[in-house]
Design a protein around this motif. Structure first.
Motif, mmCIF file in Angstrom:
data_model
loop_
_atom_site.group_PDB
_atom_site.id
_atom_site.type_symbol
_atom_site.label_atom_id
_atom_site.label_comp_id
_atom_site.label_asym_id
_atom_site.label_seq_id
_atom_site.Cartn_x
_atom_site.Cartn_y
_atom_site.Cartn_z
ATOM 1 N N ILE A 203 8.124 -6.674 -6.596
ATOM 2 C CA ILE A 203 9.210 -6.761 -5.616
ATOM 3 C C ILE A 203 10.297 -7.756 -6.038
ATOM 4 N N LYS B 195 14.297 -6.866 -7.129
ATOM 5 C CA LYS B 195 15.423 -7.535 -6.480
ATOM 6 C C LYS B 195 16.239 -8.368 -7.473
ATOM 7 N N TYR C 150 1.464 -4.125 -7.323
ATOM 8 C CA TYR C 150 2.641 -3.580 -6.658
ATOM 9 C C TYR C 150 3.523 -4.699 -6.108
ATOM 10 N N LYS C 151 2.928 -5.613 -5.356
ATOM 11 C CA LYS C 151 3.715 -6.665 -4.720
ATOM 12 C C LYS C 151 4.419 -7.551 -5.748
ATOM 13 N N TYR D 129 8.737 2.007 -4.094
ATOM 14 C CA TYR D 129 9.578 0.992 -3.444
ATOM 15 C C TYR D 129 10.821 1.620 -2.831
ATOM 16 N N GLU E 73 9.249 -2.074 0.986
ATOM 17 C CA GLU E 73 8.280 -3.105 0.604
ATOM 18 C C GLU E 73 7.324 -3.496 1.729
ATOM 19 N N ASP E 74 7.546 -3.006 2.944
ATOM 20 C CA ASP E 74 6.769 -3.479 4.090
ATOM 21 C C ASP E 74 5.503 -2.678 4.381
ATOM 22 N N MET F 96 1.920 -1.533 -0.338
ATOM 23 C CA MET F 96 2.760 -2.268 -1.271
ATOM 24 C C MET F 96 2.347 -3.737 -1.379
ATOM 25 N N GLN F 97 1.416 -4.173 -0.525
ATOM 26 C CA GLN F 97 0.926 -5.544 -0.603
ATOM 27 C C GLN F 97 -0.194 -5.695 -1.615
#
Length: 314
Positions: free
Chosen positions: A246, A250, A242-243, A227, A232-233, A237-238
């Motif tokens: 996120i 944060k 992993y996603k 990350y 994240e884009d 990472m999707q």
């Protein structure tokens, strides 16, 4: 004579990698990875990437060969698999495709006619910037109007897939569903597809346990590194595992919530995998397995594969 190919499909955590290695040892094969996440370098724990120890000396192709910043598609996979099948067979080895990404396997074995629309990085970057500002929902709603069939197969939060479907339409005037309906009828390979299934409650228990093991093995540290280095884009990472981190990174939820979300999303993914294999993928030979009787099940599979290799019939 069409090239003979073995493929192993099934839901996550069912034992595909183990069977693939045993098939390769039994029949003199080499494995071609069929998982859309295990192609990425550094994405190891969360993808349950087969380790060197688990490979047990068997050569694996298309594993760990893409940088995390790179995108990847089923069309590229189709091309790469074709090349690897040719390479493996020229070395007098049996190509064995092992993986759980149903559409990728389908595309590789049945010669899909993909859109010729090239990826437009400017288009993608502009979309990503807009989605970051207003969210993906308006774009997913647009996709549902343009291509409801494709939208129905997607996770609305899989931003890259939503963008690609819109990009194909905006570039060519045809939807991805249009292209998928234009597939060639004759498969390029003579394939024997093995489908592994398992009692649903047992499979879900294995999924939950695997997620716990991933976290104990350092999944949080792996995701943090990826990350903060790549952001994240990126497409990789999707992926599930992993996603879900996120919001945690944060400061929006807890690690316990991350674990629960990964388990839930993985169980749902396993269900979608089975639905795709049963409804979309032709000629799957299904075997119900149990961890305590893997060897017994594998013996039956070996006999069927041996018969296929002798006769060449699907």
């Amino acid at each position: 004579m069409k090239q003979k190919v073995i493929s192993v499909v099934g839901p996550t955590a069912v034992g595909k990698s183990k069977l693939g290695v045993e098939l390769a040892k039994q029949f003199g094969g080499e494995i071609i990875n069929g998982d859309s996440m295990q192609i990425y370098q550094e994405f190891d724990i969360g993808t349950a990437k087969v380790s060197k120890e688990e490979q047990d000396g068997i050569i694996h192709h298309l594993l760990d060969f893409k940088s995390p910043q790179e995108g990847y598609s089923a069309a590229e996979f189709q091309t790469d698999v074709s090349r690897e099948i040719t390479f493996v067979s020229k070395n007098n080895k049996l190509p064995i495709i092992v993986g759980g990404t149903g559409f990728y396997i389908h595309a590789a074995l049945y010669g899909f006619n993909f859109s010729e629309a090239k990826r437009d990085e400017r288009y993608v970057n502009e979309m990503l910037k807009s989605i970051d500002e207003i969210g993906v929902e308006p774009y997913f709603e647009r996709l549902k109007k343009i291509d409801p069939v494709q939208a129905n197969k997607m996770d609305p939060q899989n931003i890259r897939r939503v963008i690609r479907a819109l990009e194909v339409y905006d570039t060519t005037g045809k939807t991805m569903s249009d292209y998928q309906q234009e597939q060639i009828a004759e498969a390029p390979y003579n394939s024997f597809i093995i489908g592994l299934d398992m009692d649903r409650e047992l499979l879900y228990e294995r999924i939950n346990s695997r997620v716990d093991e991933m976290l104990e093995a350092g999944l949080e540290q792996e995701v943090k590194h990826l990350y903060y280095v790549y952001g994240e884009d990126i497409q990789a990472m999707q992926g599930i595992g992993y996603k879900e981190f996120i919001p945690y990174l944060k400061g929006e939820n807890s690690l316990e919530e991350v674990a629960a979300s990964i388990k839930q999303n993985t169980r749902r993914f396993a269900k979608r995998q089975l639905t795709y294999y049963r409804n979309k993928l032709p000629h799957v030979n299904w075997y119900t397995v149990h961890p305590s009787t893997y060897e017994e099940s594998f013996t039956t599979i070996f006999q069927d594969v041996a018969g296929f290799l002798q006769t060449g019939k699907e």
